[in-house]
Structure formats: structure tokens, C-alpha cells
Design an enzyme around this catalytic site. Structure first.
Site: not given
Length: 237
Positions: A93, A189
Site C-alpha cells: 500500500c 493487507h
């Protein structure tokens, strides 16, 4: 006994969705095979370990990324040299975005990256969020995405995989993540490696091969991890 050095970038600031778990997964999978890892936390102003075998970075809130952004960019030449030297990198990310050329915010502000990956990211009002799984050369990767930055790949990067259920890099072209040599970026994630054991072993094998060691890893019983991945895939977004 082989000991790999894992450099963990900004473990306090860039761990909002449990990305530190990727460090734990790699170390445990080494230990189960009679090897180990030296984990070095790299905070703002700290030097990168010269013997880094695998570099890991996670995601964080926008405020946290602002705090570490200047420090990250100051490491640009060193990170590019490490990538050229074959150091394995897994960035999630926010650190994935910073490995690219730049991030253009939705109000037109340009945040420079380090140019390790041939990607650019543009801020938007659209948030891509939910469980996601992608098809890759190393099997299915399973994680959770939550980002409003939309990433496009240039010709110097290949997608890590193709989305099955999620939005991926930009919600348009079904790509997710980016790969260049031994450098990997992704929005997954979770932590992604906890439910993607084949990919975890791919990173370890590449790091061992770069050191001139046997990259073949003893098989492990991954039934629990794969079962957890199956459950996550079946959950609604």
C-alpha cells in the site's frame, strides 16, 4: 544455519492493517526449516542494514505517510541500488506507492517517489475497499484492500496478479500490484503472507538464491494457512 536479514521499514508508522505480520511469517517459515532471520527495524533516520536480504514495508494512515515520506525519498538512490542488486522487496500500500515515480493527490499536489517501480498513483474520491484475492504465478494471494490512490503501471513493471473479486490497482484494468525483478508491490493487507504461503516461500527462495545458497525449501504443512485463505475468499466484500 542460514540467517537472513529482514529490514522492516517504519514498523511503528506503517503497520495499520497488521502488515508487520509479513515479517513474522517469513521468520517463522525459516525457523520451521532450521533457519532463522535477523529482523532490523528501520525508523526515520536509521541506516538500512548493508546485509539486507529482504526489505519489507507496510501501509499507514495518510498522516503517517507524510511523516516518513521525506525520509523514504532521501533513501532513493540506496533503494534503487538495492533493487538493481537483486535485494528482495515486499511493499504494501503506502510503501508500494512510494516505490513508484510519484503520487498525484486529488488536489493536484505531487508527492515524489523513488522510482524503483515503474508506477504512478493518482488520488481520488473513490475508495477501493474489501476482501480481495488475485491469481499470480505463485498461486492465489489473499488479503484486504483499502486505498483511494489509483495506481497505473508503466512498461517497466508487470502486474503481480489479476483480481478475482476486488478492485486491485485502480478498479479499471483488473491488475493488482506490480513486479520488477525481485521487487514486489501490492495493496493486499491482512497480512498477505499469512494466507499466501507459496508466495512467502517464493520470497525466501529468491533471497537464498541471491546469496548463493540452495533455494529449494523443505515443504511445510500449509493446511491451516490455506484454510484461512478459503474462509477469507468466501467472506462478502
Amino acid at each position: 544455519m542460514s540467517v537472513l536479514t529482514l529490514a522492516h521499514l517504519y514498523p511503528r508508522e506503517m503497520n495499520i492493517y497488521g502488515d508487520t505480520g509479513n515479517v513474522l511469517v517469513l521468520r517463522k517459515r525459516l525457523q520451521w526449516r532450521g533457519m532463522d532471520a535477523k529482523v532490523v527495524g528501520v525508523h526515520v533516520g536509521d541506516p538500512l542494514p548493508p546485509d539486507t536480504d529482504i526489505l519489507l514495508g507496510g501501509g499507514g494512515q495518510d498522516a503517517a505517510q507524510g511523516e516518513i515520506g521525506r525520509d523514504f525519498v532521501s533513501r532513493g538512490a540506496e533503494l534503487r541500488a538495492m533493487a538493481d542488486d537483486g535485494v528482495v522487496m515486499l511493499t504494501i500500500c503506502g510503501t508500494y506507492q512510494l516505490l513508484g515515480h510519484h503520487f498525484l493527490t486529488k488536489d493536484g499536489r505531487r508527492i515524489e517517489g523513488v522510482g524503483v517501480l515503474d508506477v504512478i498513483t493518482t488520488g481520488s474520491d473513490q475508495r477501493l475497499i474489501g476482501n480481495n484475492n488475485i491469481d499470480t504465478d505463485w498461486g492465489r494471494l489473499v488479503g484486504f484492500e483499502n486505498h483511494s490512490g489509483l495506481t497505473d503501471l508503466g512498461p517497466g513493471a508487470q502486474p503481480l496478479g489479476r483480481t478475482v473479486a476486488g478492485r486491485g490497482n485502480n478498479g479499471k484494468d483488473q491488475t493488482e500490484g506490480a513486479v520488477r525483478d525481485n521487487v514486489f508491490g501490492t495493496y493486499l493487507h491482512g497480512p498477505v503472507l499469512a494466507k499466501s504461503p507459496r508466495f512467502a516461500d517464493e520470497l525466501l527462495s529468491r533471497a537464498l538464491a541471491r546469496r548463493g545458497e540452495d533455494p529449494e525449501l523443505e515443504p511445510l504443512d500449509d493446511s491451516l494457512a490455506l484454510g484461512a485463505a478459503d474462509v477469507a475468499v468466501r467472506r462478502p466484500r
